[in-house]
Write a protein that holds these residues in place. Structure first.
Motif, PDB file in Angstrom:
ATOM      1  N   GLN A   1       0.381  -1.127   0.458  1.00  0.00           N
ATOM      2  CA  GLN A   1      -0.131   0.059   0.151  1.00  0.00           C
ATOM      3  C   GLN A   1       1.230   1.637   0.089  1.00  0.00           C
ATOM      4  O   GLN A   1       0.527   2.503  -0.437  1.00  0.00           O
ATOM      5  CB  GLN A   1      -0.749   0.252   1.317  1.00  0.00           C
ATOM      6  CG  GLN A   1      -1.971  -1.122   1.385  1.00  0.00           C
ATOM      7  CD  GLN A   1      -2.850  -1.319   2.264  1.00  0.00           C
ATOM      8  OE1 GLN A   1      -2.371  -0.878   2.915  1.00  0.00           O
ATOM      9  NE2 GLN A   1      -3.754  -1.436   1.896  1.00  0.00           N
ATOM     10  N   VAL A   2       1.614   0.631   0.445  1.00  0.00           N
ATOM     11  CA  VAL A   2       3.164   2.650   0.989  1.00  0.00           C
ATOM     12  C   VAL A   2       3.458   2.259  -0.294  1.00  0.00           C
ATOM     13  O   VAL A   2       3.907   3.820  -1.069  1.00  0.00           O
ATOM     14  CB  VAL A   2       3.693   2.106   1.918  1.00  0.00           C
ATOM     15  CG1 VAL A   2       4.602   2.835   1.440  1.00  0.00           C
ATOM     16  CG2 VAL A   2       3.183   2.433   3.662  1.00  0.00           C
ATOM     17  N   LEU A   3       3.859   1.629  -1.066  1.00  0.00           N
ATOM     18  CA  LEU A   3       4.795   1.565  -2.314  1.00  0.00           C
ATOM     19  C   LEU A   3       3.839   2.343  -3.790  1.00  0.00           C
ATOM     20  O   LEU A   3       3.896   2.766  -5.265  1.00  0.00           O
ATOM     21  CB  LEU A   3       5.227   0.108  -3.015  1.00  0.00           C
ATOM     22  CG  LEU A   3       6.446   0.004  -1.999  1.00  0.00           C
ATOM     23  CD1 LEU A   3       6.992  -1.649  -2.561  1.00  0.00           C
ATOM     24  CD2 LEU A   3       7.454   0.595  -2.524  1.00  0.00           C
ATOM     25  N   ALA A   4       2.228   1.658  -3.459  1.00  0.00           N
ATOM     26  CA  ALA A   4       1.388   2.727  -4.512  1.00  0.00           C
ATOM     27  C   ALA A   4       0.405   3.482  -4.192  1.00  0.00           C
ATOM     28  O   ALA A   4      -0.295   4.447  -5.275  1.00  0.00           O
ATOM     29  CB  ALA A   4      -0.248   1.427  -4.773  1.00  0.00           C
ATOM     30  N   GLY A   5       1.123   4.154  -2.474  1.00  0.00           N
ATOM     31  CA  GLY A   5       0.815   5.622  -2.994  1.00  0.00           C
ATOM     32  C   GLY A   5      -0.157   5.779  -2.407  1.00  0.00           C
ATOM     33  O   GLY A   5      -1.131   6.701  -2.010  1.00  0.00           O
ATOM     34  N   ASP A   6      -0.991   4.939  -1.827  1.00  0.00           N
ATOM     35  CA  ASP A   6      -2.529   4.577  -0.897  1.00  0.00           C
ATOM     36  C   ASP A   6      -2.319   4.511   0.826  1.00  0.00           C
ATOM     37  O   ASP A   6      -3.167   4.369   1.306  1.00  0.00           O
ATOM     38  CB  ASP A   6      -3.228   2.666  -1.012  1.00  0.00           C
ATOM     39  CG  ASP A   6      -2.851   2.774  -2.259  1.00  0.00           C
ATOM     40  OD1 ASP A   6      -3.511   3.650  -3.376  1.00  0.00           O
ATOM     41  OD2 ASP A   6      -2.754   1.446  -3.395  1.00  0.00           O
ATOM     42  N   LEU A   7      -0.879   4.438   0.691  1.00  0.00           N
ATOM     43  CA  LEU A   7      -0.995   4.338   2.799  1.00  0.00           C
ATOM     44  C   LEU A   7       0.531   5.660   2.757  1.00  0.00           C
ATOM     45  O   LEU A   7       1.584   5.775   2.317  1.00  0.00           O
ATOM     46  CB  LEU A   7      -1.173   3.321   2.813  1.00  0.00           C
ATOM     47  CG  LEU A   7      -0.935   2.851   4.404  1.00  0.00           C
ATOM     48  CD1 LEU A   7      -2.795   3.484   4.964  1.00  0.00           C
ATOM     49  CD2 LEU A   7      -0.472   2.090   4.764  1.00  0.00           C
ATOM     50  N   PRO A   8      -0.254   7.003   3.475  1.00  0.00           N
ATOM     51  CA  PRO A   8       0.785   7.851   4.126  1.00  0.00           C
ATOM     52  C   PRO A   8       1.783   6.964   5.336  1.00  0.00           C
ATOM     53  O   PRO A   8       0.855   6.150   5.249  1.00  0.00           O
ATOM     54  CB  PRO A   8       0.318   8.912   4.828  1.00  0.00           C
ATOM     55  CG  PRO A   8      -1.093   8.493   4.722  1.00  0.00           C
ATOM     56  CD  PRO A   8      -1.268   7.211   3.975  1.00  0.00           C
TER      57      PRO A   8
END
Ligand code: GDP
Length: 330
Positions: A308-315
């Motif tokens: 999620q972090v890599l996909a930009g979905d999670l700060p």
């Protein structure tokens, strides 16, 4: 031969028997829980008091510099001088590359050909204990074994990468930094932090055509140091030496002695006590880091959070909270 008991190991180490020293160090390097308890028993038996060797008469010196600067050659020259003068010399290594790759920059100790066959010297390659913290823990304990075994000078070698120099500076009395003359840019080549932790600096390979160049570099460095270090502090001497031709090595050792004299007995004990405290917290942090990595809750969400972090979905802040919550079992 059967595995010796802790009392047998203790007796062997105290008599300075090499095989016992080796086995004791292998024991303290081991990460196995069963060994940890035995190692603790061994160390308590060796030092007799739980002060971490604050009052040990041994001289502990860290020696650092980039690969190729001439550390092994220098240690060979220094070690030979010290054993000739009646000292018993232990050489340990802290090599962070052994943590990652299993192979190591400092691994090839056959380079110290003379010292490795000197009966009054003991050379031990870097443990590969999984993390720099693990290596540090093993090294500090190996140092205690060596000191109990009658090694009155312990040299801890490390390569000039990452955090390892700071780690070694935190376990020795005097930190020696070896560097090379590089016309013009020697200061860029040296990490700023090093100038702050070095107690003695030597421009190595000051022989043949390089001698003059080395002298100039030493003078420049001394000037730069005056800017970095406060006035009241110990002013680290900058000297030149050649491990290969054994020139300036004796002088360098005198500088190490001078640094000890500057500290004085009380100053040295205070420095070692502070190191014990810093090391305590370093051990705690390392242990917590391991627990965090291995916590089932964290393992369960780790990949998902990563994606999620890599996909930009999670700060990052939210991701961190989620991981900590998983660790706490919330
Ligand atoms: P380390 O990687 O820092 O342990 O460096 P070594 O001691 O293995 O030395 C690296 C290379 O530099 C070897 O080829 C040595 O022979 C050479 N060397 C080491 N010390 C000196 C020195 O004082 N003068 C010169 N000219 N060469 C040296």
């Amino acid at each position: 031969m059967a595995q010796p008991t802790v009392p047998e190991l203790l007796a062997g180490v105290r008599e300075g028997r090499r095989a016992a020293v080796s086995r004791a160090i292998t024991l303290v390097e081991s990460g196995k829980p069963a060994h940890r308890a035995l190692a603790r028993e061994l160390l308590t038996g060796l030092t007799g008091e739980p002060d971490g060797g604050v009052h040990s008469p041994a001289v502990r010196v860290g020696i650092s510099g980039v690969p190729g600067v001439g550390k092994s050659t220098f240690i060979e020259a220094l070690g030979a001088r010290l054993t000739a003068a009646g000292h018993r010399v232990g050489v340990l290594a802290v090599d962070p590359s052994s943590v990652r790759t299993g192979g190591s920059v400092l691994g090839d100790k056959t380079r110290m050909a003379r010292l490795s066959v000197d009966p009054n010297a003991y050379i031990r390659p870097s443990p590969s204990a999984g993390t720099l913290g693990g290596v540090a823990r093993a090294t500090v304990q190996a140092m205690a074994v060596l000191e109990a075994g009658g090694y009155d000078v312990v040299l801890v070698e490390t390569v000039g990468v990452g955090q390892s120099e700071v780690t070694v500076a935190g376990m020795v009395d005097t930190f020696l930094f070896l560097t090379l003359a590089r016309t013009g840019d020697q200061l860029q080549g040296i990490k700023k932090g090093i100038l702050e932790i070095a107690d003695v600096i030597a421009v190595n390979k000051a022989d043949g055509d390089r001698e003059q160049e080395a002298r100039v570099a030493a003078r420049d460095l001394a000037g730069a140091l005056r800017l970095v270090r406060g006035k009241d502090e110990w002013a680290p001497p900058v000297v030149t030496c050649s491990g290969l031709t054994d020139v300036g090595v004796e002088d360098l050792w005198e500088r190490v002695q001078a640094h000890r004299d500057h500290l004085g007995a009380e100053g040295l004990a205070a420095k070692r006590s502070r190191q014990q405290l810093d090391f305590t917290w370093a051990l705690v942090r390392d242990e917590l880091d391991q627990r965090l990595r291995h916590a089932p809750g964290v393992r369960a969400i780790r990949e998902e959070v990563r994606a999620q972090v890599l996909a930009g979905d999670l700060p990052a802040t939210v991701a961190a909270d989620r991981i900590l919550a998983a660790y706490d079992g919330r």
